[in-house]
Design a protein around this motif. Structure first.
Motif, PDB file in Angstrom:
ATOM      1  N   TYR A  38       1.064  -1.205   0.163  1.00 48.68           N
ATOM      2  CA  TYR A  38      -0.097   0.247   0.168  1.00 48.68           C
ATOM      3  C   TYR A  38       0.896   1.339  -0.110  1.00 48.68           C
ATOM      4  O   TYR A  38       1.852   1.148   0.712  1.00 48.68           O
ATOM      5  CB  TYR A  38      -0.923  -0.086   1.343  1.00 48.68           C
ATOM      6  CG  TYR A  38      -1.738   1.144   1.513  1.00 48.68           C
ATOM      7  CD1 TYR A  38      -2.918   1.093   0.784  1.00 48.68           C
ATOM      8  CD2 TYR A  38      -1.454   2.192   2.158  1.00 48.68           C
ATOM      9  CE1 TYR A  38      -3.891   2.331   0.995  1.00 48.68           C
ATOM     10  CE2 TYR A  38      -2.304   3.279   2.489  1.00 48.68           C
ATOM     11  CZ  TYR A  38      -3.504   3.369   1.874  1.00 48.68           C
ATOM     12  OH  TYR A  38      -4.328   4.355   2.122  1.00 48.68           O
TER      13      TYR A  38
ATOM     14  N   TYR B 115      -0.165  13.249  10.674  1.00 51.05           N
ATOM     15  CA  TYR B 115       0.687  12.942  11.854  1.00 51.05           C
ATOM     16  C   TYR B 115       0.537  14.430  12.864  1.00 51.05           C
ATOM     17  O   TYR B 115       0.728  15.473  12.017  1.00 51.05           O
ATOM     18  CB  TYR B 115       2.088  12.697  11.856  1.00 51.05           C
ATOM     19  CG  TYR B 115       2.041  11.201  11.120  1.00 51.05           C
ATOM     20  CD1 TYR B 115       2.184   9.973  12.111  1.00 51.05           C
ATOM     21  CD2 TYR B 115       2.375  10.943   9.763  1.00 51.05           C
ATOM     22  CE1 TYR B 115       2.500   8.941  11.534  1.00 51.05           C
ATOM     23  CE2 TYR B 115       2.265   9.772   9.407  1.00 51.05           C
ATOM     24  CZ  TYR B 115       2.390   8.651  10.073  1.00 51.05           C
ATOM     25  OH  TYR B 115       2.660   7.437   9.743  1.00 51.05           O
TER      26      TYR B 115
ATOM     27  N   ARG C 297       0.382   4.087  14.727  1.00 54.36           N
ATOM     28  CA  ARG C 297      -0.632   3.357  14.169  1.00 54.36           C
ATOM     29  C   ARG C 297      -0.604   3.337  12.771  1.00 54.36           C
ATOM     30  O   ARG C 297      -0.578   4.097  12.004  1.00 54.36           O
ATOM     31  CB  ARG C 297      -1.990   3.710  14.751  1.00 54.36           C
ATOM     32  CG  ARG C 297      -3.130   2.903  13.918  1.00 54.36           C
ATOM     33  CD  ARG C 297      -4.471   3.354  14.950  1.00 54.36           C
ATOM     34  NE  ARG C 297      -4.934   4.670  14.517  1.00 54.36           N
ATOM     35  CZ  ARG C 297      -5.619   5.087  13.677  1.00 54.36           C
ATOM     36  NH1 ARG C 297      -6.178   4.248  12.750  1.00 54.36           N
ATOM     37  NH2 ARG C 297      -5.879   6.458  13.754  1.00 54.36           N
ATOM     38  N   PRO C 298      -0.622   2.043  11.989  1.00 56.86           N
ATOM     39  CA  PRO C 298      -0.460   1.742  10.734  1.00 56.86           C
ATOM     40  C   PRO C 298      -1.600   2.525   9.911  1.00 56.86           C
ATOM     41  O   PRO C 298      -2.862   2.422  10.159  1.00 56.86           O
ATOM     42  CB  PRO C 298      -0.632   0.269  10.175  1.00 56.86           C
ATOM     43  CG  PRO C 298      -0.372  -0.438  11.789  1.00 56.86           C
ATOM     44  CD  PRO C 298      -0.586   0.544  12.735  1.00 56.86           C
ATOM     45  N   VAL C 299      -1.597   3.198   8.894  1.00 57.03           N
ATOM     46  CA  VAL C 299      -2.715   3.601   7.799  1.00 57.03           C
ATOM     47  C   VAL C 299      -3.402   2.667   7.273  1.00 57.03           C
ATOM     48  O   VAL C 299      -4.621   2.546   7.411  1.00 57.03           O
ATOM     49  CB  VAL C 299      -2.021   4.822   6.850  1.00 57.03           C
ATOM     50  CG1 VAL C 299      -3.049   5.309   5.889  1.00 57.03           C
ATOM     51  CG2 VAL C 299      -0.992   5.678   7.405  1.00 57.03           C
TER      52      VAL C 299
ATOM     53  N   GLU D  36      -7.638  -0.470   5.801  1.00 56.93           N
ATOM     54  CA  GLU D  36      -7.618   0.865   6.614  1.00 56.93           C
ATOM     55  C   GLU D  36      -7.933   0.848   8.137  1.00 56.93           C
ATOM     56  O   GLU D  36      -8.782   0.051   8.212  1.00 56.93           O
ATOM     57  CB  GLU D  36      -8.179   1.864   5.857  1.00 56.93           C
ATOM     58  CG  GLU D  36      -7.535   2.150   4.512  1.00 56.93           C
ATOM     59  CD  GLU D  36      -7.987   3.581   3.877  1.00 56.93           C
ATOM     60  OE1 GLU D  36      -8.831   4.273   4.549  1.00 56.93           O
ATOM     61  OE2 GLU D  36      -7.737   3.626   2.608  1.00 56.93           O
TER      62      GLU D  36
ATOM     63  N   PRO E 244     -15.084  -1.727   6.404  1.00 55.73           N
ATOM     64  CA  PRO E 244     -15.403  -2.737   5.560  1.00 55.73           C
ATOM     65  C   PRO E 244     -14.518  -3.177   4.539  1.00 55.73           C
ATOM     66  O   PRO E 244     -13.321  -2.609   4.300  1.00 55.73           O
ATOM     67  CB  PRO E 244     -16.551  -1.885   4.538  1.00 55.73           C
ATOM     68  CG  PRO E 244     -15.955  -0.421   4.621  1.00 55.73           C
ATOM     69  CD  PRO E 244     -15.322  -0.366   5.965  1.00 55.73           C
TER      70      PRO E 244
ATOM     71  N   PHE F 156       0.214   9.621  14.915  1.00 60.51           N
ATOM     72  CA  PHE F 156      -0.724   9.342  14.006  1.00 60.51           C
ATOM     73  C   PHE F 156      -2.177   9.691  14.444  1.00 60.51           C
ATOM     74  O   PHE F 156      -2.556   9.100  15.302  1.00 60.51           O
ATOM     75  CB  PHE F 156      -0.724   7.964  13.320  1.00 60.51           C
ATOM     76  CG  PHE F 156      -1.443   7.808  12.107  1.00 60.51           C
ATOM     77  CD1 PHE F 156      -1.192   8.166  11.083  1.00 60.51           C
ATOM     78  CD2 PHE F 156      -2.785   6.998  12.053  1.00 60.51           C
ATOM     79  CE1 PHE F 156      -1.799   8.087   9.753  1.00 60.51           C
ATOM     80  CE2 PHE F 156      -3.488   6.807  10.967  1.00 60.51           C
ATOM     81  CZ  PHE F 156      -3.184   7.350   9.833  1.00 60.51           C
ATOM     82  N   ILE F 157      -2.814  10.729  13.637  1.00 60.06           N
ATOM     83  CA  ILE F 157      -4.189  10.955  13.769  1.00 60.06           C
ATOM     84  C   ILE F 157      -5.084  10.200  13.175  1.00 60.06           C
ATOM     85  O   ILE F 157      -5.998   9.358  13.667  1.00 60.06           O
ATOM     86  CB  ILE F 157      -4.470  12.492  13.619  1.00 60.06           C
ATOM     87  CG1 ILE F 157      -3.363  13.281  14.484  1.00 60.06           C
ATOM     88  CG2 ILE F 157      -5.877  12.788  14.193  1.00 60.06           C
ATOM     89  CD1 ILE F 157      -3.094  14.697  14.091  1.00 60.06           C
ATOM     90  N   SER F 158      -5.112  10.359  11.924  1.00 62.78           N
ATOM     91  CA  SER F 158      -5.869   9.505  11.063  1.00 62.78           C
ATOM     92  C   SER F 158      -5.250   9.529   9.521  1.00 62.78           C
ATOM     93  O   SER F 158      -4.391  10.351   9.157  1.00 62.78           O
ATOM     94  CB  SER F 158      -7.479  10.061  10.925  1.00 62.78           C
ATOM     95  OG  SER F 158      -7.466  11.535  10.325  1.00 62.78           O
ATOM     96  N   LYS F 159      -5.673   8.850   8.775  1.00 64.52           N
ATOM     97  CA  LYS F 159      -5.169   8.918   7.094  1.00 64.52           C
ATOM     98  C   LYS F 159      -5.459  10.542   6.636  1.00 64.52           C
ATOM     99  O   LYS F 159      -4.586  10.988   6.050  1.00 64.52           O
ATOM    100  CB  LYS F 159      -6.219   7.851   6.359  1.00 64.52           C
ATOM    101  CG  LYS F 159      -5.663   7.919   4.898  1.00 64.52           C
ATOM    102  CD  LYS F 159      -6.682   6.879   4.191  1.00 64.52           C
ATOM    103  CE  LYS F 159      -5.989   6.926   2.671  1.00 64.52           C
ATOM    104  NZ  LYS F 159      -6.900   6.234   2.004  1.00 64.52           N
TER     105      LYS F 159
ATOM    106  N   ASP G  55      -8.779   3.473  10.025  1.00 64.80           N
ATOM    107  CA  ASP G  55      -9.577   4.381  10.484  1.00 64.80           C
ATOM    108  C   ASP G  55     -10.814   4.202  11.024  1.00 64.80           C
ATOM    109  O   ASP G  55     -11.564   3.191  10.512  1.00 64.80           O
ATOM    110  CB  ASP G  55      -9.630   5.765   9.701  1.00 64.80           C
ATOM    111  CG  ASP G  55      -8.563   6.617   9.523  1.00 64.80           C
ATOM    112  OD1 ASP G  55      -7.500   6.490  10.283  1.00 64.80           O
ATOM    113  OD2 ASP G  55      -8.314   7.453   8.598  1.00 64.80           O
TER     114      ASP G  55
END
Lengths: 221, 152
Positions: free
Chosen positions: A76, B114, A188-190, A197, A204, B107-110, A199
Motif C-alpha cells: 500500500y 501526523y 498506528r498503521p494507515v 485501513e 468494510p 498518527f491521527i488519521s489517514k 481509521d
C-alpha cells in the motif's frame, strides 16, 4: 462508510431471512475448495498504489460448516500534502463459514452464509516524508522502515454459486476490527495488509472469489 | 439458485457504486500546546494579567500573545527541537522561559496525518517578574489540561 455498513447489514439480514439452519446430519460431500480473490486485482487495476494477492482454501465438513484459511500478500502506498506512507507484508486468516441454505432446497454446491475470521498480518511500514507546520516553522522528518504485526477479526457475509461443475464464484462483504498492533498508538498503521485501513472502529472490505472445488468422494448428498 | 448466481455477479456493480460513497475529512483535534495557568504568589489563587506579550526567542516579529488580557497561556512547542525558548513580557518587565521536552510523532488519521505529543522534562526561567513555575503534568497533548503553573 455508513452506506457500506448499511448495505452489509441489509444483505446479511436478507441472508438470515432467506436461510434457515439445517440439520447437521444431512449428507453432503466433503470437499476442498481452492480460491483466488480477484477483487484485489480489480482494485489494483483501478489504483496502482494498492496491491493485494489473496488465495483461500476451505474445507467443507458438511452442508453447513466450512473451515477456511486465507492468506496473501499486500502492499500500500499513500501520499498527501503532509506525509507519504507505504507498507508491504503478508497476512493469513483462519475461521469458519456457516452455510444457511437448506440442503433439501439446494443440495448442490451453492452457499449463502456468514462467517468469522481471525487475522494476523506481518508487515513493514515506513513514512518516508512527514511535514508539520506550526508557530516555529515547518518540520520535515521521516519515520524509518520498521517491521511489526497486527491482529484483527472479520465478520463475513457472502454468497457462492456453482458456475460450472465444481467451479464456484462468489463474493463476501467483510467488517474488519483491529484488535492490536505492535506499532503502538503513536505509529498506528494507515493500512494493514489483509485488513485494509484502520481509521474508525470497524472498516468494510470485500472479496470476490473464483474457486475450484475438489469433492472427496461421490457419496450421496 | 439463479438468484444466487445473479447476486454473485451483480456485486461488482455494487462495488462500483459504493466506491464513491466513502469520504474522508480531517476532523483535526488541534495542536498539542503547553498549557500554563497563572497564579498569584501572595494568595495562591488564579489571576488574570491585563497585558501579556509572549513570543519565541528570535521570533519577536511573530507574537504568540500581543498585549493580551488572559489567565491562561497556551504555548506551541517546536517538534524540530528538544527545547523552546520564550520571552514573556508582563507589563514592561521581561522574563524568559525555556521548556525542555521530548517530541513524539502521533498518527491521527489517514486524512489528518501526523501530529506531535510532548513530554516536558524541565523548565528554566528568569525571575524578574516570575516567582516560580511548577510542572503539574508533563504530558502535552491536544487536550486542555494544565501542564505548568506560573506564580507571579
Amino acid at each position: 462508510m455508513k452506506k457500506i455498513c448499511a448495505l452489509f447489514f441489509s444483505l446479511t439480514s436478507v441472508i438470515s431471512w432467506a436461510g434457515t439452519f439445517q440439520s447437521d446430519t444431512t449428507k453432503t460431500e466433503k470437499a476442498l475448495i481452492f480460491g483466488f480473490d480477484i477483487a484485489g486485482l480489480a482494485i489494483n487495476a483501478l489504483n496502482n498504489d494498492i496491491t493485494c494477492y489473496e488465495g483461500c482454501i476451505s474445507y467443507r465438513m458438511n452442508h453447513k460448516y466450512y473451515g477456511v484459511v486465507e492468506a496473501g500478500y499486500g502492499s500500500y502506498d499513500y501520499s498527501q500534502y503532509n506525509y507519504t506512507y507505504s507498507n508491504n507484508g503478508y497476512f493469513a486468516r483462519i475461521g469458519i463459514d456457516l452455510n444457511m441454505l437448506k440442503p433439501e432446497k439446494d443440495p448442490g454446491n451453492n452457499y449463502v452464509g456468514v462467517g468469522l475470521r481471525y487475522g494476523l498480518s506481518i508487515f513493514n511500514q515506513e513514512t518516508s516524508s512527514l511535514t508539520y507546520e506550526n508557530y516555529w516553522g515547518e518540520y520535515y522528518g521521516t519515520i524509518p522502515d520498521s517491521k511489526g504485526s497486527a491482529h484483527f477479526l472479520e465478520f463475513v457475509g457472502g454468497v457462492k454459486a456453482e458456475l460450472f461443475r465444481n467451479v464456484l464464484i462468489g463474493w463476501s462483504l467483510r467488517l474488519k476490527l483491529l484488535l492490536s498492533s505492535s506499532f503502538g498508538d503513536d505509529n498506528r498503521p494507515v493500512n494493514i495488509p489483509g485488513m485494509s485501513e484502520t481509521d474508525g472502529g470497524i472498516n468494510p472490505g470485500i472479496s470476490y472469489y473464483i474457486a475450484w472445488q475438489i469433492p472427496f468422494n461421490s457419496r450421496s448428498k | 439458485m439463479r438468484g444466487i448466481r445473479l447476486s454473485a455477479g451483480l456485486i461488482i456493480v455494487l462495488i462500483a457504486v459504493c466506491s464513491g460513497c466513502i469520504t474522508e475529512s480531517c476532523d483535526h483535534p488541534g495542536e498539542s500546546m503547553a498549557v500554563i495557568t497563572l497564579y498569584e504568589t501572595d494568595n495562591n489563587e488564579t489571576t488574570v494579567i491585563d497585558s501579556l506579550t509572549i513570543y519565541g526567542v528570535g521570533m519577536d516579529d511573530l507574537l504568540i500573545y500581543d498585549n493580551s488580557k488572559t489567565g491562561k497561556i497556551e504555548l506551541p512547542l517546536n517538534p524540530a527541537s528538544d527545547c523552546a525558548d520564550y520571552v514573556i513580557v508582563n507589563g514592561l518587565i521581561h522574563d524568559t522561559l525555556k521548556i525542555t521536552y521530548t517530541a513524539t510523532h502521533h498518527f491521527i488519521s489517514k486524512a489528518c496525518g501526523y501530529s506531535f505529543l510532548y513530554t516536558i522534562g524541565n523548565v528554566s526561567y528568569t525571575k524578574n517578574r516570575i516567582d516560580t513555575i511548577l510542572i503539574i503534568n508533563n504530558s502535552v497533548n491536544p487536550s486542555d489540561e494544565e501542564n505548568l503553573r506560573t506564580f507571579f
